[in-house]
Design a protein around this motif. Structure first.
Motif, mmCIF file in Angstrom:
data_model
loop_
_atom_site.group_PDB
_atom_site.id
_atom_site.type_symbol
_atom_site.label_atom_id
_atom_site.label_comp_id
_atom_site.label_asym_id
_atom_site.label_seq_id
_atom_site.Cartn_x
_atom_site.Cartn_y
_atom_site.Cartn_z
ATOM 1 N N LEU A 168 85.134 45.848 43.408
ATOM 2 C CA LEU A 168 84.225 45.919 42.251
ATOM 3 C C LEU A 168 83.644 44.564 41.883
ATOM 4 N N HIS A 169 84.229 43.483 42.385
ATOM 5 C CA HIS A 169 83.638 42.160 42.149
ATOM 6 C C HIS A 169 82.273 42.046 42.833
ATOM 7 N N ASP A 170 82.009 42.924 43.812
ATOM 8 C CA ASP A 170 80.713 42.949 44.501
ATOM 9 C C ASP A 170 79.671 43.783 43.750
ATOM 10 N N ALA A 171 80.113 44.556 42.768
ATOM 11 C CA ALA A 171 79.195 45.485 42.096
ATOM 12 C C ALA A 171 78.232 44.755 41.172
ATOM 13 N N ALA A 172 76.982 45.213 41.185
ATOM 14 C CA ALA A 172 75.972 44.686 40.260
ATOM 15 C C ALA A 172 75.890 45.532 38.994
ATOM 16 N N LEU A 173 76.422 46.761 39.060
ATOM 17 C CA LEU A 173 76.401 47.677 37.921
ATOM 18 C C LEU A 173 77.512 48.703 38.136
ATOM 19 N N ILE A 174 78.157 49.104 37.045
ATOM 20 C CA ILE A 174 79.239 50.089 37.124
ATOM 21 C C ILE A 174 78.964 51.206 36.120
ATOM 22 N N LEU A 175 78.885 52.434 36.619
ATOM 23 C CA LEU A 175 78.698 53.620 35.777
ATOM 24 C C LEU A 175 80.041 54.332 35.675
ATOM 25 N N TRP A 214 67.071 58.859 35.280
ATOM 26 C CA TRP A 214 67.349 57.535 34.709
ATOM 27 C C TRP A 214 67.829 56.554 35.764
ATOM 28 N N MET A 215 68.323 57.024 36.899
ATOM 29 C CA MET A 215 68.784 56.111 37.946
ATOM 30 C C MET A 215 67.629 55.304 38.530
ATOM 31 N N TYR A 216 66.404 55.753 38.316
ATOM 32 C CA TYR A 216 65.234 54.999 38.778
ATOM 33 C C TYR A 216 64.758 54.001 37.720
ATOM 34 N N ARG A 217 65.466 53.930 36.590
ATOM 35 C CA ARG A 217 65.132 52.970 35.524
ATOM 36 C C ARG A 217 66.419 52.314 35.031
ATOM 37 N N LEU A 218 67.154 51.744 35.955
ATOM 38 C CA LEU A 218 68.429 51.112 35.628
ATOM 39 C C LEU A 218 68.215 49.916 34.699
ATOM 40 N N PRO A 219 69.223 49.562 33.888
ATOM 41 C CA PRO A 219 69.041 48.491 32.906
ATOM 42 C C PRO A 219 69.142 47.079 33.481
ATOM 43 N N LEU A 264 74.662 55.461 28.528
ATOM 44 C CA LEU A 264 73.577 56.273 29.082
ATOM 45 C C LEU A 264 73.751 57.714 28.625
ATOM 46 N N THR A 265 72.675 58.278 28.057
ATOM 47 C CA THR A 265 72.655 59.699 27.712
ATOM 48 C C THR A 265 71.441 60.343 28.374
ATOM 49 N N PRO A 266 71.498 61.647 28.646
ATOM 50 C CA PRO A 266 70.367 62.303 29.297
ATOM 51 C C PRO A 266 69.064 62.178 28.497
ATOM 52 N N ASP A 299 68.974 56.899 47.273
ATOM 53 C CA ASP A 299 67.553 56.962 47.585
ATOM 54 C C ASP A 299 66.879 55.589 47.455
ATOM 55 N N GLN A 300 67.460 54.727 46.644
ATOM 56 C CA GLN A 300 66.893 53.385 46.426
ATOM 57 C C GLN A 300 67.505 52.349 47.368
ATOM 58 N N GLY A 301 68.321 52.818 48.320
ATOM 59 C CA GLY A 301 68.916 51.898 49.275
ATOM 60 C C GLY A 301 70.123 51.159 48.732
ATOM 61 N N LEU A 302 70.696 51.652 47.643
ATOM 62 C CA LEU A 302 71.854 50.996 47.046
ATOM 63 C C LEU A 302 73.141 51.462 47.721
ATOM 64 N N ARG A 303 74.114 50.596 47.755
ATOM 65 C CA ARG A 303 75.452 50.958 48.237
ATOM 66 C C ARG A 303 76.195 51.553 47.040
ATOM 67 N N VAL A 304 76.665 52.774 47.172
ATOM 68 C CA VAL A 304 77.307 53.474 46.065
ATOM 69 C C VAL A 304 78.799 53.632 46.354
ATOM 70 N N LEU A 305 79.606 53.105 45.456
ATOM 71 C CA LEU A 305 81.050 53.229 45.553
ATOM 72 C C LEU A 305 81.550 54.267 44.557
ATOM 73 N N LEU A 306 82.527 55.063 44.976
ATOM 74 C CA LEU A 306 83.126 56.077 44.114
ATOM 75 C C LEU A 306 84.632 55.872 44.052
ATOM 76 N N PRO A 307 85.245 56.226 42.912
ATOM 77 C CA PRO A 307 86.678 55.982 42.760
ATOM 78 C C PRO A 307 87.548 56.945 43.549
ATOM 79 N N ILE A 308 88.697 56.429 43.934
ATOM 80 C CA ILE A 308 89.754 57.207 44.563
ATOM 81 C C ILE A 308 91.012 56.949 43.735
ATOM 82 N N VAL A 309 91.593 58.009 43.199
ATOM 83 C CA VAL A 309 92.786 57.864 42.360
ATOM 84 C C VAL A 309 94.004 57.656 43.258
ATOM 85 N N PRO A 310 94.698 56.530 43.093
ATOM 86 C CA PRO A 310 95.865 56.278 43.942
ATOM 87 C C PRO A 310 97.046 57.164 43.542
#
Length: 195
Positions: free
Chosen positions: A118-125, A34-39, A183-185, A69-80
């Motif tokens: 996150l203000h730079d994000a175009a989508l948040i999962l 589904w990551m290749y068919r983002l909304p 999103l569901t599988p 794989d699509q050249g996107l910048r992927v951010l992941l959370p870090i719990v403070p």
């Protein structure tokens, strides 16, 4: 925390704990597809915030790798450290770039980015225990995501297993940030319709 939320969280997490590794692997493979068919329309270099799945949570690193794989910048959370607060972020550069952080959660190594990135994000999962078609999301209960997403304008997608998406009735409170998509599988991306 409401009893209603606690009861639903316990039921769903109990069902997840009985999920076979084979079924979970299949779900995660479908989510990666589904990551290749983002909304939303994205271009190489755009930022997507995601998460590293734990235990039987839907997701997996294949989903993250499909975004890379699509050249996107992927951010992941870090719990403070300390009491629940807004999440910090780090860049995902493949599974080998992950290390154990707070509560043994996997997070990116290297420079920590401020929550405002996150203000730079175009989508948040975001991970969810349950979600419904009105946009309600049930999380783990600490409020990290609600604090983090409160001031963000990017579309937010709750990721759940098929049986964890309800038509309505997921308990929520005024400070719970509503979702834009679920999103569901098996069903892919479903646009929510706030009640």
């Amino acid at each position: 925390m409401s009893t209603e939320k606690s009861d639903m969280r316990r039921r769903v997490l109990d069902a997840r704990s009985r999920m076979s590794p084979f079924v979970l692997a299949q779900c995660n493979a479908e989510l990666a597809e589904w990551m290749y068919r983002l909304p939303v329309e994205l271009a190489a270099g755009d930022t997507v915030a995601a998460y590293v799945a734990t235990r039987a949570e839907p997701g997996g690193t294949a989903m993250l790798d499909a975004l890379l794989d699509q050249g996107l910048r992927v951010l992941l959370p870090i719990v403070p450290e300390g009491d629940p607060a807004r999440l910090q972020w780090g860049e995902y550069r493949g599974e080998s770039s992950l290390t154990q952080g707070r509560w043994r959660l996997l997070e990116p190594q290297g420079y920590r980015l401020d929550p405002d990135v996150l203000h730079d994000a175009a989508l948040i999962l975001v991970p969810a225990v349950a979600a419904d078609r009105t946009g309600a999301r049930l999380g783990r209960g600490a409020g990290y995501y609600d604090r983090t997403l409160a001031a963000v304008e990017a579309p937010v997608v709750a990721v759940v297993h098929d049986a964890e998406l309800f038509d309505d009735g997921v308990p929520h409170e005024a400070n719970d940030v509503p979702m834009d998509w679920v999103l569901t599988p098996g069903g892919g991306f479903s646009r929510v319709s706030p009640g």
